[in-house]
Design a protein around this motif. Structure first.
Motif, PDB file in Angstrom:
ATOM      1  N   PRO A  61       0.792  -1.219   0.029  1.00 38.05           N
ATOM      2  CA  PRO A  61       0.021  -0.009  -0.081  1.00 38.05           C
ATOM      3  C   PRO A  61       1.065   1.260   0.017  1.00 38.05           C
ATOM      4  N   SER A  62       1.960   1.277   0.665  1.00 37.65           N
ATOM      5  CA  SER A  62       2.790   2.448   0.798  1.00 37.65           C
ATOM      6  C   SER A  62       3.376   2.702  -0.602  1.00 37.65           C
ATOM      7  N   ALA A  63       3.740   1.812  -1.276  1.00 37.11           N
ATOM      8  CA  ALA A  63       4.308   2.001  -2.556  1.00 37.11           C
ATOM      9  C   ALA A  63       3.135   2.422  -3.684  1.00 37.11           C
ATOM     10  N   ALA A  64       2.048   1.888  -3.717  1.00 37.20           N
ATOM     11  CA  ALA A  64       0.594   1.949  -4.396  1.00 37.20           C
ATOM     12  C   ALA A  64       0.593   3.672  -4.087  1.00 37.20           C
ATOM     13  N   LEU A  68       0.241   6.439  -7.045  1.00 36.02           N
ATOM     14  CA  LEU A  68      -1.023   7.195  -7.127  1.00 36.02           C
ATOM     15  C   LEU A  68      -1.128   8.498  -7.044  1.00 36.02           C
ATOM     16  N   ALA A  69      -0.174   9.143  -6.059  1.00 40.33           N
ATOM     17  CA  ALA A  69       0.131  10.544  -6.111  1.00 40.33           C
ATOM     18  C   ALA A  69       0.789  11.156  -7.193  1.00 40.33           C
ATOM     19  N   ALA A  70       1.786  10.267  -7.820  1.00 39.47           N
ATOM     20  CA  ALA A  70       2.348  10.526  -9.059  1.00 39.47           C
ATOM     21  C   ALA A  70       1.565  10.692 -10.340  1.00 39.47           C
ATOM     22  N   ARG A  71       0.438   9.847 -10.419  1.00 36.85           N
ATOM     23  CA  ARG A  71      -0.503   9.859 -11.362  1.00 36.85           C
ATOM     24  C   ARG A  71      -1.607  11.054 -11.248  1.00 36.85           C
TER      25      ARG A  71
END
Length: 74
Positions: A61-64, A68-71
């Protein structure tokens, strides 16, 4: 998540052809960069069980959250 589900969720991809081969091709394309950086991939994958097709993929979840923030441009 199974590779077909991953292909379904990828923006701009249709799930036509062989999604397992398409996802594997993208992962193989990251091989050199991953090797040169000395870091591991930001995801895990498991080969398909004997007699079936397509790998399964997972991300913490931390990598996701980073992706997500970058997207979202944050």
């Amino acid at each position: 998540m199974h590779c077909t589900e991953l292909a379904d969720k990828a923006p701009g991809w249709s799930n036509e052809g062989n999604p397992a081969a398409r996802v594997a091709g993208v992962v193989r394309g990251m091989d050199k960069g991953q090797s040169n950086s000395g870091r591991r991939y930001p995801f895990y994958w498991w080969a398909a069980p004997e007699g079936s097709t397509g790998a399964r993929y997972a991300v913490r979840p931390s990598a996701a959250a980073v992706f997500l923030a970058a997207r979202l441009g944050e």
